[in-house]
Design a protein around this motif. Structure first.
Motif, PDB file in Angstrom:
ATOM      1  N   UNK A 173      40.434  49.732  39.597  1.00 29.96           N
ATOM      2  CA  UNK A 173      40.357  48.335  40.021  1.00 29.96           C
ATOM      3  C   UNK A 173      41.034  47.412  39.010  1.00 29.96           C
ATOM      4  N   UNK A 174      41.709  46.398  39.536  1.00 31.71           N
ATOM      5  CA  UNK A 174      42.512  45.515  38.694  1.00 31.71           C
ATOM      6  C   UNK A 174      41.635  44.499  37.958  1.00 31.71           C
ATOM      7  N   UNK A 175      41.861  44.397  36.646  1.00 28.76           N
ATOM      8  CA  UNK A 175      41.232  43.379  35.810  1.00 28.76           C
ATOM      9  C   UNK A 175      42.345  42.609  35.110  1.00 28.76           C
ATOM     10  N   UNK A 176      42.452  41.315  35.406  1.00 29.90           N
ATOM     11  CA  UNK A 176      43.448  40.457  34.770  1.00 29.90           C
ATOM     12  C   UNK A 176      42.807  39.715  33.605  1.00 29.90           C
ATOM     13  N   UNK A 177      43.489  39.725  32.465  1.00 28.18           N
ATOM     14  CA  UNK A 177      43.026  39.046  31.262  1.00 28.18           C
ATOM     15  C   UNK A 177      44.014  37.936  30.925  1.00 28.18           C
ATOM     16  N   UNK A 178      43.555  36.685  30.968  1.00 28.36           N
ATOM     17  CA  UNK A 178      44.416  35.520  30.814  1.00 28.36           C
ATOM     18  C   UNK A 178      44.169  34.857  29.460  1.00 28.36           C
ATOM     19  N   UNK A 179      45.204  34.758  28.663  1.00 31.09           N
ATOM     20  CA  UNK A 179      45.082  34.201  27.314  1.00 31.09           C
ATOM     21  C   UNK A 179      45.089  32.675  27.328  1.00 31.09           C
ATOM     22  N   UNK A 180      44.853  32.103  26.151  1.00 28.36           N
ATOM     23  CA  UNK A 180      44.866  30.661  25.997  1.00 28.36           C
ATOM     24  C   UNK A 180      45.957  30.186  25.058  1.00 28.36           C
TER      25      UNK A 180
END
Length: 321
Positions: free
Chosen positions: A28-35
């Protein structure tokens, strides 16, 4: 000794731009979005634990950052563009749904994606930045009234000014910024302001030693990644804050219904932006809230400062979806 697997890198076409992504694992896809000011690299401690647990972990350089395209027009960094990038990335990866986790600026992108496209989001999480109700006046108007003209988000508004300051010595910018707002810094929870005649970095001394969670090799990695695009793309996100307030009027009062997680540190400067009881009030906006983790002694760089606790919380949240 067990070899540590490294994420793979490639480029994908997303929402009219070419986006650089780092990825590892299958499932399953897990997207990690930085700051800001970060990149995919801020999630370096999360790839292997999540991939080994059976997830396809993807961390992009977001619009304007690192190896991803940097559009020249400021208005191409609105929340609609940023949410559109996440939607486009899910589709480009051949998936129908994803879990989206964001830190700092990545958190509002995650929260807004879950609010605007609930059909695509199985779960959502925000590190450091919680969802904030849409206020009665534009956010920068409220910020100026509360914090004054030197508040960093206001200082960032004039194109070229903060850009020149932060780009002058990229390595020093990262050493100062990451150290000053770490939980190990005495002033980590202070509201960042630019003094009259000064800049964002004026109150951030060059650290004699880096925090225990940060190495000179980490600084090297960020410095190299910012050689291409510098800081302007990330600063353009700030230059859309009031525009985003206007654009999101149709979602006034809308809850975020997906299963949700929030992780914060009690020495995070962002805590000063919220009412003292904001953690207790989170279920008003997040009726699907399942996890709140408040890390004592943790500053702004949540998943970098406290990777073990963050990884455990993420794994438990993902397993419960």
């Amino acid at each position: 000794m067990r070899r540590t697997a490294l994420p793979q890198h490639r480029e994908v076409s997303v929402n009219g731009i070419t986006m650089h992504i780092a990825e590892q694992g299958e499932g399953p896809l897990v997207l990690l979005l930085h700051g800001f000011p970060e990149s995919w690299y801020s999630w370096r401690h999360q790839f292997q634990p999540l991939a080994e647990a059976g997830y396809h972990v993807v961390a992009p350089d977001q619009r304007g950052y690192g190896g991803t395209d940097q559009p020249s027009n400021v208005d191409e960094y609105s929340i609609f563009h940023l949410v559109g990038d996440v939607v486009g990335l899910i589709h480009a990866l051949g998936e129908r749904q994803a879990v989206v986790i964001g830190h700092d600026w990545g958190a509002p992108v995650a929260w807004n994606t879950a609010m605007m496209r609930p059909d695509l989001i199985r779960g959502v999480g925000g590190l450091s930045v919680a969802p904030a109700p849409r206020g009665p006046v534009p956010p920068l108007v409220a910020a100026r009234q509360r914090f004054g003209d030197g508040f960093y988000q206001i200082y960032f508004q004039e194109p070229g000014v903060a850009d020149a300051e932060l780009n002058q010595d990229i390595r020093s910018t990262f050493r100062k910024t990451l150290a000053a707002t770490s939980g190990e810094s005495a002033g980590s929870a202070a509201t960042p302001t630019a003094p009259a005649g000064g800049g964002f970095l004026s109150a951030m001394p060059e650290p004699e030693e880096l925090p225990s969670w940060l190495t000179e090799a980490d600084i090297d990695a960020y410095t190299e990644q910012y050689q291409r695009n510098g800081f302007t793309g990330g600063l353009n996100w700030y230059r859309n804050i009031d525009r985003n307030w206007a654009l999101t009027a149709p979602w006034q009062g809308a809850p975020i219904t997906a299963p949700a997680l929030h992780i914060t540190g009690d020495r995070d400067l962002v805590r000063g932006f919220y009412p003292p009881d904001y953690l207790e009030r989170l279920p008003e906006q997040l009726p699907g809230l399942r996890t709140v983790l408040d890390l004592p002694g943790c500053g702004h760089w949540t998943q970098q400062e406290r990777p073990d606790e963050v990884n455990q919380a993420l794994l438990e949240f993902l397993a419960g979806l």
